[in-house]
Design a protein around this motif. Sequence first.
Motif, PDB file in Angstrom:
ATOM      1  N   ALA A  63       0.832  -1.207   0.000  1.00 51.83           N
ATOM      2  CA  ALA A  63       0.000   0.000   0.000  1.00 51.83           C
ATOM      3  C   ALA A  63       0.864   1.254   0.000  1.00 51.83           C
ATOM      4  CB  ALA A  63      -0.921  -0.012   1.212  1.00 51.83           C
ATOM      5  N   GLU A  64       1.906   1.262   0.803  1.00 45.09           N
ATOM      6  CA  GLU A  64       2.778   2.440   0.872  1.00 45.09           C
ATOM      7  C   GLU A  64       3.433   2.712  -0.476  1.00 45.09           C
ATOM      8  OE1 GLU A  64       3.981   2.048   5.590  1.00 45.09           O
ATOM      9  OE2 GLU A  64       5.205   1.080   4.067  1.00 45.09           O
ATOM     10  N   ASN A  65       3.832   1.636  -1.155  1.00 43.89           N
ATOM     11  CA  ASN A  65       4.417   1.813  -2.478  1.00 43.89           C
ATOM     12  C   ASN A  65       3.409   2.371  -3.472  1.00 43.89           C
ATOM     13  OD1 ASN A  65       7.290   0.832  -3.223  1.00 43.89           O
ATOM     14  ND2 ASN A  65       6.609  -0.501  -1.563  1.00 43.89           N
ATOM     15  N   ILE A  66       2.171   1.930  -3.322  1.00 41.08           N
ATOM     16  CA  ILE A  66       1.165   2.353  -4.294  1.00 41.08           C
ATOM     17  C   ILE A  66       0.838   3.824  -4.139  1.00 41.08           C
ATOM     18  CG2 ILE A  66      -1.283   2.079  -4.885  1.00 41.08           C
ATOM     19  CD1 ILE A  66      -0.799  -0.972  -4.479  1.00 41.08           C
ATOM     20  N   ILE A  67       0.770   4.320  -2.895  1.00 39.15           N
ATOM     21  CA  ILE A  67       0.393   5.727  -2.715  1.00 39.15           C
ATOM     22  C   ILE A  67       1.593   6.655  -2.795  1.00 39.15           C
ATOM     23  CG2 ILE A  67      -1.672   5.226  -1.356  1.00 39.15           C
ATOM     24  CD1 ILE A  67       0.076   6.064   1.107  1.00 39.15           C
ATOM     25  N   LEU A  68       2.793   6.090  -2.852  1.00 33.77           N
ATOM     26  CA  LEU A  68       3.998   6.926  -2.893  1.00 33.77           C
ATOM     27  C   LEU A  68       3.935   7.909  -4.058  1.00 33.77           C
ATOM     28  CD1 LEU A  68       6.695   7.007  -1.298  1.00 33.77           C
ATOM     29  CD2 LEU A  68       7.691   5.693  -3.145  1.00 33.77           C
ATOM     30  N   LEU A 114      -3.198   1.213 -11.944  1.00 37.18           N
ATOM     31  CA  LEU A 114      -4.667   1.195 -11.918  1.00 37.18           C
ATOM     32  C   LEU A 114      -5.190   2.139 -10.839  1.00 37.18           C
ATOM     33  CD1 LEU A 114      -5.401  -2.630 -12.302  1.00 37.18           C
ATOM     34  CD2 LEU A 114      -5.740  -0.835 -14.020  1.00 37.18           C
ATOM     35  N   TYR A 115      -4.503   2.148  -9.701  1.00 40.06           N
ATOM     36  CA  TYR A 115      -4.901   3.007  -8.582  1.00 40.06           C
ATOM     37  C   TYR A 115      -4.836   4.476  -8.982  1.00 40.06           C
ATOM     38  CZ  TYR A 115      -5.293   4.539  -3.718  1.00 40.06           C
ATOM     39  OH  TYR A 115      -5.719   5.117  -2.549  1.00 40.06           O
ATOM     40  N   ARG A 116      -3.917   4.776  -9.900  1.00 43.93           N
ATOM     41  CA  ARG A 116      -3.801   6.152 -10.386  1.00 43.93           C
ATOM     42  C   ARG A 116      -4.789   6.441 -11.502  1.00 43.93           C
ATOM     43  NH1 ARG A 116       0.511   5.066  -7.736  1.00 43.93           N
ATOM     44  NH2 ARG A 116       2.122   6.576  -7.197  1.00 43.93           N
ATOM     45  N   LEU A 120      -2.622  10.096   6.680  1.00 43.96           N
ATOM     46  CA  LEU A 120      -3.046   9.014   5.798  1.00 43.96           C
ATOM     47  C   LEU A 120      -4.145   8.186   6.453  1.00 43.96           C
ATOM     48  CD1 LEU A 120       0.357   7.657   4.502  1.00 43.96           C
ATOM     49  CD2 LEU A 120      -1.331   8.956   3.203  1.00 43.96           C
ATOM     50  N   ASP A 121      -5.153   7.898   5.678  1.00 42.10           N
ATOM     51  CA  ASP A 121      -6.170   6.965   6.152  1.00 42.10           C
ATOM     52  C   ASP A 121      -5.835   5.597   5.553  1.00 42.10           C
ATOM     53  OD1 ASP A 121      -8.311   5.583   6.980  1.00 42.10           O
ATOM     54  OD2 ASP A 121      -9.825   6.891   6.092  1.00 42.10           O
ATOM     55  N   LEU A 122      -4.886   4.910   6.195  1.00 39.21           N
ATOM     56  CA  LEU A 122      -4.388   3.658   5.627  1.00 39.21           C
ATOM     57  C   LEU A 122      -5.493   2.613   5.485  1.00 39.21           C
ATOM     58  CD1 LEU A 122      -0.819   3.046   7.064  1.00 39.21           C
ATOM     59  CD2 LEU A 122      -1.497   3.253   4.672  1.00 39.21           C
ATOM     60  N   GLU A 123      -6.399   2.637   6.475  1.00 36.94           N
ATOM     61  CA  GLU A 123      -7.530   1.705   6.456  1.00 36.94           C
ATOM     62  C   GLU A 123      -8.265   1.783   5.116  1.00 36.94           C
ATOM     63  OE1 GLU A 123      -9.125  -1.242   8.770  1.00 36.94           O
ATOM     64  OE2 GLU A 123      -7.489   0.119   9.259  1.00 36.94           O
ATOM     65  N   LYS A 124      -8.573   3.031   4.753  1.00 42.83           N
ATOM     66  CA  LYS A 124      -9.336   3.269   3.533  1.00 42.83           C
ATOM     67  C   LYS A 124      -8.513   2.875   2.299  1.00 42.83           C
ATOM     68  CE  LYS A 124     -11.527   7.195   1.146  1.00 42.83           C
ATOM     69  NZ  LYS A 124     -10.449   8.029   0.622  1.00 42.83           N
ATOM     70  N   ILE A 125      -7.218   3.203   2.341  1.00 44.34           N
ATOM     71  CA  ILE A 125      -6.350   2.889   1.194  1.00 44.34           C
ATOM     72  C   ILE A 125      -6.241   1.377   1.010  1.00 44.34           C
ATOM     73  CG2 ILE A 125      -3.965   3.031   0.366  1.00 44.34           C
ATOM     74  CD1 ILE A 125      -3.922   5.789   1.936  1.00 44.34           C
ATOM     75  N   HIS A 126      -6.049   0.664   2.114  1.00 53.42           N
ATOM     76  CA  HIS A 126      -5.996  -0.799   2.043  1.00 53.42           C
ATOM     77  C   HIS A 126      -7.249  -1.358   1.397  1.00 53.42           C
ATOM     78  CE1 HIS A 126      -2.897  -1.178   5.543  1.00 53.42           C
ATOM     79  NE2 HIS A 126      -2.351  -0.817   4.392  1.00 53.42           N
ATOM     80  N   GLN A 127      -8.377  -0.788   1.810  1.00 51.53           N
ATOM     81  CA  GLN A 127      -9.662  -1.265   1.298  1.00 51.53           C
ATOM     82  C   GLN A 127      -9.752  -1.027  -0.212  1.00 51.53           C
ATOM     83  OE1 GLN A 127     -12.867   0.471   3.558  1.00 51.53           O
ATOM     84  NE2 GLN A 127     -14.369  -0.667   2.342  1.00 51.53           N
TER      85      GLN A 127
END
Lengths: 533, 353
Positions: free
Chosen positions: A102-107, A158-160, A115-122
């Motif tokens: 997750a950290e790599n993806i949002i970097l 894809l996340y982007r 950061l709302d990591l919970e939401k990002i993980h989801q």
Amino acid sequence: MSTASAPTVLELREITKRFPGVLANDHINLDLREGEIHTILGENGAGKSTLMSIIAGLYTPDEGEIRIRGQVVQFSTPREAISQGIGMVFQHFMLVRNHTVAENIILGLPGSAVLDLEKIHQEIQELSDRYDLHVDPERNIHELSVGEQQRVEIVKVLYRGARLLILDEPTAVLTPQESEALYRIMRNLTQQEHSILFISHKMKEVMALSDRVTVLNQGRVMATLQREDTSPEQLAAFMLGHTTNPTTDAEANELPCTEVVEEEADVPTAPEAVTVNPTILELRDVHAVNDLGHPVLKGISLELRENEILGMAGVSGNGQRELTEVLAGLRTYTSGTYLFEQTPLQRLNVEQMINRGVGYIPEDRKKFGVAAGLTIAQNFLLRNFGNSNFFWKRFLINRGALQRYGREKMEAFDVRAPSEKTRVGLLSGGNMQKVILARETSRARRVLLACQPTRGLDIHATQFIRDEIGRARDRGLAVLWISEDLDELLLMADRIAVIFDGHIVGTLSRQEATVEQIGRMMTGMTLETAVPA
Amino acid sequence: MRFFFEKRTDTTPLGHTTTIIGAVVLALVFGAGFLATVGVDPLEAYTLVVEEVFLSSYGWQDLLVKFTPLLFMGCAVALAAQMRLWNIGAEGQFHMGTVFVTWGSLHLNPDTWGWSLLLVMGLLAIAGGGLWGSIPGVLKARFGVNEIITSLLLNYVAVAWVDQHLFGSWRDPASNNFPITREFADVARLPSFGNTSVHFGLILALVVAVVVAWVLLKTKLGFQIQLTGDNPDAAGYAGVNGRLLIILVFAFSGAIAGLAGFSEVTGIHYRLQQNISIGYGYTGIIVAWLARNHPLGILLSALFMAVIFVSAEMLQIEYGLPIAMVYLYQGVILFTVLGSEIFTEYKLRLRTA
């Protein structure tokens, strides 16, 4: 599932890009439809990478225009390309190993300070489920296999919000099984209206996956073809720059393309082994650590025999590099036995192995194989420091002899360069490899270690190098040939060993080896469990 | 419309030379500006420099005297730089050389040693500089310590060691408490050319430059140095003992700097005193850089830096300008040369769109 009627998402019109002395892209026209897998095919230096870099916003074209869904766009940074829904998955992953998925993806993404990591993980989990990517957002990158890391890269784009994915030789680093999984993901993506620009050299997957294929040669589009309307032979002809349509069998057979090569008669093939050749080099239960001090060879046993090529299959990073370094005297081993012509070797050093007649074509040819700033002739001095060599008059360089030698070898090995005084750094990958090959096969008397000798080279250079190593074997050398190209190993090797996680999982004779079985062994299955039911 | 840089496909020695000359001219223009701000007419000053330095015998003598240590130092730095090692410690190695030389002059009887004393002192200088130079070499080869830091810091140690001797047991009792040693015996002095101040050290420096060039371009050792400089990984693959080579090259580099110390004390001062080196070791870095570490180019760049030294000295006397002027010029030249680097690799193009 024809995509012929689908709307066009990306259009390139007359894209031209020049680099000093090179016309990398010459008025390229290309279009990509929604839900399409469009393969870009071409030899090294055909302009594929430049074109993809232009689409991904890394380069700006000198001429031409890019349209996305009809709108003319101009990118000067990758960020602008991403904002238009274009995402590139590079061959070399760009991941921070000690961080989570997750950290790599949002970097690098803009976001709030907290950061709302919970939401990002989801969100990542949802993306992963939707495209069947099997990515766990909370795991650390260093725990993941190469295939998993690649899927993280796909999630990243894809996340982007990417709708158009560029995959640059994605299967080059994967096992056959992992490749199969990637093919499924690619089909999954296109079914959900994503489009894929797919770069590959492997004819089989190109024919299996593509909707359309565009072939580049020397910066120009040779043809864009529907998959159904073409054949590997035709594509290979276009790749080589033949514009006429080689439909007759006779012509197709003459093409020096990998798919056709197997039928060629003049390829040196293994002599029919009746008796077992004498062993030149033997490892027994050898252990070694990598540069970080972690165990990387965990009990390797193998034999290199006279007049024989031992092929070594395996996904890179399973100890191949360290193994050859031990064999070449560059790395010390921590336990086990290294026998060279029945003599146990304890303290290894490079010079000793050179004197024993070991030639070594390293995996990373630019980093280890050559000194780019020195001339071709000077590069023949590497690994030739012994006073007995005729380039040396005691401790002085015999310039005349060296230059003559350089010229002879350039001629014999078809090294294309203005002269032997040309700096090696100016040569193409294939010519550079020929210089290394010339040096190593000329001096090796007993053993030749060849690590990925044809990786990244075009068809001509590949063929030349395969022939030359085959000839070295025929002269009686014991050859270790490490490759990720199973077809190449099946073509060239007398025996094939499979390495996984620092072990030799098994060794097969060429007659009994199949791609499927080796592929399974590359994932760590032993010979017994890998036998198809 | 905007400017952009385009990579050159061909980098020629001619292009490099033109760039350097351009950079030097630019530095002279900057320097003129500085002269103007302190109330000196730059044109008049430069004219005076040409007259006094190039058109007078004294100027030439002075030029060659300054050229000698700069040539040594340039060679010392360039030899290491050929292997991409930075010897910032030539200054310290120079001082260690002078200490060893002076020890010889104070402890060896000139009557028994005769003319061979000079030879022994030269060898002592080589040993002193070489040992001092090999310290950063060993630290780098064995433990991977950055040689820039260690060689630089050892300079201060060496200078302090010279001071310790001068203010301690080596001080000449007849010196009225000045921190200087006794004068060297006549046999412990390098001969001069006729009545000039130019001494035999000049020949020694030229010999060293030729030897360094020969080693680098013609020998196996030199090839291994170049190979390691170009690609250390390939050197290891090729069977070069990289660690040994680092120590060896640092020791040689230090030995050359030590010889510079020998040449200065036995050729000019005939005794050990403070400030024998006016930053020659650091200037040597510029000398090597200007010549792109090419052994023969160093002849030119050392001469050029000598001109700067002598000119500034003259301006100092003529206009009462401070010695800081020399450092100012050095700084500006290094700045313009480094800045011009980009033009040897790239060309500036104008894009109209």
